[in-house]
Scaffold this motif. Structure first.
Motif, short mmCIF file in Angstrom:
data_model
loop_
_atom_site.label_atom_id
_atom_site.label_comp_id
_atom_site.label_asym_id
_atom_site.label_seq_id
_atom_site.Cartn_x
_atom_site.Cartn_y
_atom_site.Cartn_z
N THR A 169 0.83 -1.21 0.00
CA THR A 169 0.00 0.00 0.00
C THR A 169 0.86 1.26 0.00
O THR A 169 0.61 2.20 -0.76
CB THR A 169 -0.93 0.00 1.23
OG1 THR A 169 -1.77 -1.14 1.20
CG2 THR A 169 -1.78 1.26 1.25
N VAL A 170 1.88 1.28 0.87
CA VAL A 170 2.76 2.45 0.97
C VAL A 170 3.46 2.68 -0.37
O VAL A 170 3.56 3.83 -0.84
CB VAL A 170 3.79 2.26 2.09
CG1 VAL A 170 4.88 3.33 2.02
CG2 VAL A 170 3.10 2.31 3.45
N TYR A 171 3.95 1.62 -0.97
CA TYR A 171 4.63 1.74 -2.27
C TYR A 171 3.69 2.35 -3.31
O TYR A 171 4.08 3.27 -4.05
CB TYR A 171 5.11 0.37 -2.74
CG TYR A 171 5.69 0.37 -4.14
CD1 TYR A 171 7.05 0.61 -4.35
CD2 TYR A 171 4.88 0.16 -5.25
CE1 TYR A 171 7.58 0.63 -5.63
CE2 TYR A 171 5.40 0.19 -6.54
CZ TYR A 171 6.74 0.42 -6.73
OH TYR A 171 7.25 0.45 -8.01
N ASP A 172 2.47 1.85 -3.40
CA ASP A 172 1.52 2.36 -4.39
C ASP A 172 1.22 3.84 -4.16
O ASP A 172 1.14 4.63 -5.12
CB ASP A 172 0.21 1.56 -4.34
CG ASP A 172 0.36 0.15 -4.90
OD1 ASP A 172 1.35 -0.09 -5.63
OD2 ASP A 172 -0.50 -0.70 -4.59
N TYR A 177 2.05 9.28 -5.91
CA TYR A 177 2.41 10.65 -5.49
C TYR A 177 3.45 11.23 -6.45
O TYR A 177 3.33 12.38 -6.90
CB TYR A 177 2.95 10.61 -4.08
CG TYR A 177 3.37 11.94 -3.49
CD1 TYR A 177 2.49 12.69 -2.74
CD2 TYR A 177 4.67 12.42 -3.66
CE1 TYR A 177 2.86 13.90 -2.17
CE2 TYR A 177 5.06 13.63 -3.11
CZ TYR A 177 4.15 14.36 -2.37
OH TYR A 177 4.54 15.56 -1.82
N ALA A 178 4.46 10.43 -6.77
CA ALA A 178 5.53 10.90 -7.66
C ALA A 178 5.04 11.09 -9.09
O ALA A 178 5.33 12.10 -9.73
CB ALA A 178 6.70 9.92 -7.63
N HIS A 179 4.29 10.11 -9.59
CA HIS A 179 3.85 10.17 -10.98
C HIS A 179 2.81 11.26 -11.21
O HIS A 179 2.74 11.82 -12.32
CB HIS A 179 3.26 8.82 -11.41
CG HIS A 179 4.25 7.69 -11.36
ND1 HIS A 179 5.58 7.85 -11.69
CD2 HIS A 179 4.11 6.38 -10.99
CE1 HIS A 179 6.21 6.69 -11.54
NE2 HIS A 179 5.35 5.79 -11.12
N ILE A 205 10.95 8.98 -5.00
CA ILE A 205 10.06 10.11 -5.29
C ILE A 205 10.87 11.30 -5.80
O ILE A 205 10.51 11.93 -6.80
CB ILE A 205 9.28 10.51 -4.03
CG1 ILE A 205 8.29 9.41 -3.65
CG2 ILE A 205 8.54 11.83 -4.25
CD1 ILE A 205 7.59 9.63 -2.31
N ALA A 206 11.98 11.62 -5.11
CA ALA A 206 12.82 12.74 -5.52
C ALA A 206 13.33 12.55 -6.94
O ALA A 206 13.36 13.49 -7.74
CB ALA A 206 13.99 12.90 -4.56
N ARG A 207 13.73 11.33 -7.26
CA ARG A 207 14.25 11.03 -8.59
C ARG A 207 13.19 11.28 -9.66
O ARG A 207 13.46 11.91 -10.68
CB ARG A 207 14.72 9.58 -8.61
CG ARG A 207 15.17 9.08 -9.97
CD ARG A 207 15.65 7.65 -9.87
NE ARG A 207 16.10 7.14 -11.15
CZ ARG A 207 16.93 6.13 -11.30
NH1 ARG A 207 17.42 5.53 -10.24
NH2 ARG A 207 17.27 5.70 -12.49
N GLU A 208 11.99 10.78 -9.41
CA GLU A 208 10.91 10.93 -10.39
C GLU A 208 10.48 12.38 -10.55
O GLU A 208 10.34 12.89 -11.66
CB GLU A 208 9.71 10.09 -9.94
CG GLU A 208 8.51 10.14 -10.86
CD GLU A 208 8.68 9.32 -12.11
OE1 GLU A 208 7.92 9.56 -13.07
OE2 GLU A 208 9.57 8.44 -12.14
N VAL A 209 10.28 13.07 -9.43
CA VAL A 209 9.78 14.45 -9.46
C VAL A 209 10.81 15.40 -10.06
O VAL A 209 10.49 16.22 -10.91
CB VAL A 209 9.37 14.89 -8.04
CG1 VAL A 209 9.01 16.38 -8.02
CG2 VAL A 209 8.19 14.06 -7.55
#
Length: 330
Positions: A169-172, A177-179, A205-209
């Motif tokens: 759940t946390v991963y999803d 959030y990032a996408h 998240i930082a990498r994606e954002v």
């Protein structure tokens, strides 16, 4: 979209260096062509000078320049045809002597219609990745490399589910959030014992954002509070810039909250960060080993209320992954 001034300056510097390099390479190629066929240099000079010479002459004598321009057009067509023939004989493309910008949208200025062009945003994204890489292992910490295998599947009575189910759940939530970043503001509180993946998912998240061009500041709570203290008590110019970055970036990831020495100033600075960014609708992620109740006792009930009311709370539990990896020699 907010831009970090320090990172944008580095992006602009690299942008200009690359533009100058392309210009120097073009001039070198151009000179090599002229050396092979000197007549092309003469033609290039003629095409550059003839127009201004005829129009200036016509205006000086007070005559209508239209006939002169017509003569010029015919002469230019003849010269351009000669140029095409020479380039064809040399096996070169017709536009090889014309300098073209790498970005057709902005003409290599970096700005289009008063906004940062996408070409410069790419430079900004790369420089930001370098900045984040000083704190994070962006090379290996990504959503693609995150593994649920480290989390036990056994039911945990304290949480009402297994660590594996919880992390799915946390991963999803973190991946979404990032996408979806930028479509709506959002805040996350990642809490739990050390070694459970909080920093890993924050880095993903930082990498994606940041890869999508948004400004991201990632730092430990201790270092951020030190910069706030320096800005208030020493008036360091750099400290002031750092405080502005923390308050105004698109995404702030504040790591290791609770490991710093907590003082009245730290309590005030944290409330300022949380409250200001909520008011400005800026997204924030807080990573901490503290439980939500401990945040209220360590900082203030008011701060805890703001976090619990405005942040999505994501618990991390299971076995210490760093310890497991060490035991298994990974």
């Amino acid at each position: 979209m907010a831009y970090d001034g320090k990172i944008m300056r580095r992006a602009l510097q690299q942008f200009e260096e690359d533009r100058r390099t392309r210009e120097e390479r073009f001039q070198t190629r151009r000179e090599n062509i002229f050396r092979r066929q000197p007549r092309l240099r003469e033609i290039d000079d003629e095409l550059r000078s003839t127009m201004s010479r005829i129009i200036t002459s016509a205006l000086r004598h007070g005559t209508d320049p239209t006939p002169a321009v017509a003569v010029l057009r015919e002469e230019n067509l003849r010269i351009q045809e000669e140029k095409r023939q020479l380039l064809t004989q040399m096996g070169l493309p017709q536009d090889c002597l014309e300098e073209k910008p790498a970005c057709a949208l902005c003409g290599d200025t970096g700005y289009r219609n008063g906004q940062v062009c996408r070409c410069l945003r790419q430079y900004y994204a790369r420089e930001q990745q370098k900045e984040l890489s000083r704190m994070l292992d962006l090379g290996s910490q990504s959503f693609d490399t995150f593994s649920l295998d480290w989390y036990p599947q056994a039911y945990d009575a304290d949480f009402g589910r297994s660590a594996r189910e919880n992390m799915e759940t946390v991963y999803d939530i973190c991946a979404d959030y990032a996408h979806q970043f930028g479509k709506r503001p959002g805040n996350l509180l990642l809490f739990g014992a050390p070694g459970l993946g909080k920093t890993f998912l924050s880095a993903a998240i930082a990498r994606e954002v940041s890869g999508n061009g948004w400004s991201v500041v990632y730092d430990t709570a201790g270092r951020i509070f030190q910069r706030f203290e320096a800005q208030k008590f020493t008036r360091e110019e750099d400290a002031g810039d750092d405080v502005d970055r923390v308050l105004n970036c698109d995404l702030l990831i504040l790591d290791d909250l609770g490991t710093e020495m907590t003082t009245a100033f730290v309590q005030s600075a944290l409330y300022q960060i949380v409250n200001t960014r909520l008011m400005e609708k800026k997204s924030t992620i807080l990573n901490t080993n503290l439980m939500p109740g401990e945040i209220a006792r360590r900082y203030s009930p008011q701060l805890a209320s703001r976090i619990e009311g405005e942040y999505q709370l994501l618990p991390f539990f299971g076995e210490d992954i760093r310890r497991l990896k060490k035991e298994r020699g990974q």
